[in-house]
Write an enzyme that holds these catalytic residues in place. Structure first.
Site, short mmCIF file in Angstrom:
data_model
loop_
_atom_site.label_atom_id
_atom_site.label_comp_id
_atom_site.label_asym_id
_atom_site.label_seq_id
_atom_site.Cartn_x
_atom_site.Cartn_y
_atom_site.Cartn_z
CE1 TYR A 24 -4.03 -2.15 0.51
CE2 TYR A 24 -2.57 -3.48 1.67
CZ TYR A 24 -3.61 -3.19 1.06
OH TYR A 24 -4.58 -4.39 1.05
CG ASN A 47 -12.36 0.27 -7.48
OD1 ASN A 47 -12.83 1.35 -8.22
ND2 ASN A 47 -11.68 -0.60 -7.82
CB CYS A 54 -7.48 -4.60 -5.11
SG CYS A 54 -9.27 -5.37 -5.69
CG HIS A 55 -5.86 -10.16 -6.69
ND1 HIS A 55 -6.49 -9.87 -7.51
CD2 HIS A 55 -4.68 -10.64 -7.21
CE1 HIS A 55 -6.13 -10.21 -8.86
NE2 HIS A 55 -4.80 -10.77 -8.45
CD GLU A 81 -2.60 -12.79 -9.74
OE1 GLU A 81 -1.92 -11.63 -10.01
OE2 GLU A 81 -3.77 -12.88 -10.22
#
Length: 87
Positions: A24, A47, A54-55, A81
């Site tokens: 962040y 969002n 965002c993960h 991923e």
DNA sequence: CGTATGACGTGCA
DNA sequence: GTGCACGCCATAC
């Protein structure tokens, strides 16, 4: 469209390559404020755009942080991923 | 403008 | 390594 801090954060997070994760604070720094880590989290939490990975945004200490769809889901995606780098 | 909230970061014991 | 407290910033009302 608001050219605000959040818009900037969303754009940066959107550019995070697959298999890579940013903190962040890092995103906040790229957004213009290295101290807006909290703001970044709040923005992402509000969002719900699926176009924003965002993960791939985690805490500075390596913690997954949170996710608007459940931490479990985030961990799963990262495992899908980030861990699985095989074609 | 002031207050409250939040998916954080860092420092110290 | 763990737990606690303070600081920092953006957004909403």
């Amino acid at each position: 469209m608001d050219t605000s801090f959040k818009q900037r954060v969303l754009t940066i997070v959107k550019k995070i390559p697959q298999g890579q994760t940013m903190t962040y604070g890092q995103v906040a720094a790229l957004a213009g404020n290295s101290k807006a880590s909290r703001a970044v989290g709040m923005i992402l939490s509000k969002n719900f755009d699926p176009a924003i990975p965002c993960h791939r945004v985690v805490k500075a200490n390596g913690d997954v942080g949170g996710y608007n769809r459940g931490r479990e889901n985030k961990l799963k995606m990262l495992q899908n991923e980030k861990i699985v780098s095989l074609t």
